[in-house]
Design a protein around this motif. Structure first.
Motif, short mmCIF file in Angstrom:
data_model
loop_
_atom_site.label_atom_id
_atom_site.label_comp_id
_atom_site.label_asym_id
_atom_site.label_seq_id
_atom_site.Cartn_x
_atom_site.Cartn_y
_atom_site.Cartn_z
N LYS A 33 0.83 -1.21 0.00
CA LYS A 33 0.00 0.00 0.00
C LYS A 33 0.86 1.26 0.00
CE LYS A 33 -4.19 -1.69 2.24
NZ LYS A 33 -5.07 -1.57 3.40
N GLN A 34 1.97 1.23 0.74
CA GLN A 34 2.85 2.39 0.77
C GLN A 34 3.58 2.55 -0.56
OE1 GLN A 34 5.53 2.83 4.13
NE2 GLN A 34 6.48 4.65 3.27
N ASP A 36 2.50 1.67 -3.50
CA ASP A 36 1.50 2.19 -4.44
C ASP A 36 1.23 3.67 -4.19
OD1 ASP A 36 1.31 -0.37 -5.50
OD2 ASP A 36 -0.54 -0.85 -4.43
N TYR A 37 1.13 4.05 -2.93
CA TYR A 37 0.89 5.46 -2.58
C TYR A 37 2.05 6.33 -3.06
CZ TYR A 37 0.58 9.69 0.23
OH TYR A 37 0.53 11.01 0.64
N ASN A 150 -0.70 10.51 4.27
CA ASN A 150 -1.47 9.25 4.30
C ASN A 150 -1.00 8.30 5.41
OD1 ASN A 150 -3.77 8.33 2.95
ND2 ASN A 150 -2.59 6.77 1.87
N TYR A 152 2.13 7.76 6.23
CA TYR A 152 3.42 7.17 5.87
C TYR A 152 4.57 8.14 6.11
CZ TYR A 152 0.54 3.76 3.39
OH TYR A 152 -0.39 2.81 3.07
#
Length: 165
Positions: A33-34, A36-37, A150, A152
């Motif tokens: 997820k990170q 992709d972000y 987000n 992160y």
């Protein structure tokens, strides 16, 4: 190995290389997820267009036998007398061929030509690339945690190479 200056028309190539190289390089360090972000944040078409509009921001593609294997992105005068290496990524199959060393030598040379006396970069504290940068003369000068949104953060070493004139 051929290093060629990228243009805005190469944005899809840069995005494809970033996606492939990031998913290989960071799979053991960051959650998907990170990854992709961060890819969406750092390699969106609008972000890359902004880079191409900045005359100090340079992108180069690296290819061998007419196949793109990686790219570099750096910015002259990011700080006084300093060029910042923002991006240097290669596909997994291109690693171990000496391309990273040649690409860094190119960036060092371009830094010197620009009149900057220092080349900096950041590297994730869990990234094995730190050893590679050290082998190429870079030294850690600080550590930093950057909030990238987000929920992160980037927990990085700040490294530098001093250009000898």
């Amino acid at each position: 190995m051929i290093i060629s200056k990228a243009t805005e028309t190469n944005i899809p190539v840069i995005q494809d290389l970033a996606n492939k190289s990031w998913n290989s390089a960071y799979a053991h360090i960051l959650e998907q997820k990170q990854i992709d972000y961060m890819l969406g944040l750092m390699y969106s078409e609008s972000t890359l267009k902004t880079h191409f509009e900045n005359p100090n921001y340079q992108y180069y593609l690296i290819n061998e036998d007419e196949v793109f294997l990686g790219f570099i992105g750096f910015e002259f005068h990011n700080e006084p007398d300093t060029t910042k290496l923002h991006r240097i990524y290669f596909l997994k199959e291109a690693q171990g061929k000496g391309l990273g060393k040649k690409a860094l030598e190119f960036v060092k040379s371009e830094t010197e030509k620009s009149g900057d006396k220092r080349l900096t970069l950041t590297v994730n504290k869990n990234n094995n690339a730190k050893r590679f940068y050290e082998s190429q003369g870079f030294k850690v000068y600080d550590e930093a945690i950057f909030d990238i949104g987000n929920g992160y953060v980037m927990d990085d070493y700040l490294m530098e190479f001093i250009i000898d004139k």
